[in-house]
Write an enzyme that holds these catalytic residues in place. Structure first.
Site, PDB file in Angstrom:
ATOM      1  N   LYS A  98       2.053 142.932  25.981  1.00 12.52           N
ATOM      2  CA  LYS A  98       1.115 143.717  27.152  1.00 12.52           C
ATOM      3  C   LYS A  98       2.438 144.008  28.335  1.00 12.52           C
ATOM      4  O   LYS A  98       1.975 144.389  29.755  1.00 12.52           O
ATOM      5  CB  LYS A  98       0.313 143.009  27.805  1.00 12.52           C
ATOM      6  CG  LYS A  98      -0.963 142.612  26.888  1.00 12.52           C
ATOM      7  CD  LYS A  98      -2.488 143.575  27.374  1.00 12.52           C
ATOM      8  CE  LYS A  98      -3.305 143.874  25.801  1.00 12.52           C
ATOM      9  NZ  LYS A  98      -4.510 143.831  26.445  1.00 12.52           N
ATOM     10  N   LYS A 132      -1.238 147.277  15.812  1.00 10.09           N
ATOM     11  CA  LYS A 132      -2.639 147.306  15.731  1.00 10.09           C
ATOM     12  C   LYS A 132      -2.276 148.244  16.573  1.00 10.09           C
ATOM     13  O   LYS A 132      -2.665 148.571  17.602  1.00 10.09           O
ATOM     14  CB  LYS A 132      -3.018 145.352  15.949  1.00 10.09           C
ATOM     15  CG  LYS A 132      -3.837 145.950  17.873  1.00 10.09           C
ATOM     16  CD  LYS A 132      -4.262 144.606  18.188  1.00 10.09           C
ATOM     17  CE  LYS A 132      -4.834 145.056  19.486  1.00 10.09           C
ATOM     18  NZ  LYS A 132      -6.084 144.546  19.450  1.00 10.09           N
ATOM     19  N   LYS A 154      -6.876 150.099  22.491  1.00 10.50           N
ATOM     20  CA  LYS A 154      -8.211 150.686  23.737  1.00 10.50           C
ATOM     21  C   LYS A 154      -6.553 151.430  24.478  1.00 10.50           C
ATOM     22  O   LYS A 154      -6.840 151.920  24.831  1.00 10.50           O
ATOM     23  CB  LYS A 154      -8.774 149.571  24.813  1.00 10.50           C
ATOM     24  CG  LYS A 154      -9.878 149.220  23.713  1.00 10.50           C
ATOM     25  CD  LYS A 154     -11.008 148.986  24.966  1.00 10.50           C
ATOM     26  CE  LYS A 154     -11.685 148.144  24.653  1.00 10.50           C
ATOM     27  NZ  LYS A 154     -11.554 146.485  24.379  1.00 10.50           N
TER      28      LYS A 154
END
Ligand code: ATP
Ligand code: LTN
Length: 237
Positions: free
Chosen positions: A115, A199, A202
């Site tokens: 991230k 994966k 969102k």
């Protein structure tokens, strides 16, 4: 100390775009556990703000995740559905746990590395200590079981390490029970439709990468048709 009574806790971030991975990896499993356990399901808005959120959108998304819980079959009469920021003790315990967890432990967290990306210096401090807040969510209620998707396994291991160190440091065996991850069901890691090595998420900028819970049948069909597939020809059998 006597056996802790079984109690389930899990959380979903109100960051929009709830998708098939969130449903199959987490929310669907929340429903079944209500038969056998006391359950707490939390919309984790304090986790969401580790990256910038528009305040009005955050409020709308928080209600949307709560609505998705109910639509999926979570029963708020017999179990607890709430949002994290309403309970200040999450942030309070997180601070104490910030002083228990070690830098070296957090440095190993792969989700932070993904991230934060290349420019780690610009990531918020909150994003770095995010797993300690997750440990606080769980340990605050002395939860024993935590249903999550595969991607959260490492964070659960950290929560166990934190619980164990706290219990040892303060000579309080069993004060925090060791939370067990429940990574169950037919799809614990649903992959992105655009990149099979990642994966479904969102926060992927491409809406074509995920099937969201609000997509129509036509939209889903379109996304599946456009999905990236294996370059090899199909085998005969
Ligand atoms: P973001 O992309 O913003 O990190 P997310 O899609 O990972 O969001 P979360 O709110 O972080 O969603 O996760 C909610 C729950 O859904 C967690 O238990 C997580 O493990 C699970 N989950 C998320 N993505 C997947 C996936 N692709 N497959 C299976 N489970 C998933
Ligand atoms: N970190 C999790 C969301 C989350 C959670 C929790 C899951 C926050 N607190 C407590 C289980 C228990 C995520 O990003 N999916």
């Amino acid at each position: 100390m006597h056996e802790p009574s079984p109690r389930v806790l899990s959380g979903v971030q109100p960051t929009g775009n709830l998708h098939l991975g969130n449903y199959l990896g987490a929310i669907r499993n929340f429903v079944g556990l209500q038969e056998s356990h006391e359950c707490l399901y939390c919309v984790v808005d304090l986790h969401a703000i580790t990256v910038f959120q528009d305040p009005a959108e955050l409020a709308a998304n928080t209600r949307e995740v709560a609505a998705a819980f109910l639509a999926a079959g979570v029963d708020p009469k017999n179990h607890i559905v709430f949002n994290q920021a309403q309970v200040p003790q999450h942030a309070e315990l997180a601070w104490v746990l910030n002083c228990v967890a070690r830098m070296g432990w957090l440095n190993r967290m792969t989700q932070f590395k993904e991230k934060a990306g290349k420019d780690r210096e610009k990531a918020s401090v909150g994003l770095y200590v995010y797993p300690n807040l997750m440990a606080a969510d769980i340990l605050l209620y002395r939860a024993t079981h935590v249903p999550v998707g595969e991607d959260q396994k490492q964070h659960l291991e950290l929560a166990r390490d934190i619980a164990q160190k706290f219990n040892n440091d303060f000579d309080a065996a069993g004060f925090f029970p060791m939370p067990e991850p429940l990574i169950q069901g037919p799809a614990t890691r649903v992959m992105s439709l655009r990149d099979g090595s990642k994966k479904m998420s969102k926060s992927d900028p491409s809406d074509l990468s995920r099937i969201t819970m609000l997509d129509s049948a036509d939209e889903i069909a379109k996304k599946i048709r456009k999905a990236k597939t294996d370059a090899d020809v199909l085998p005969d059998t």
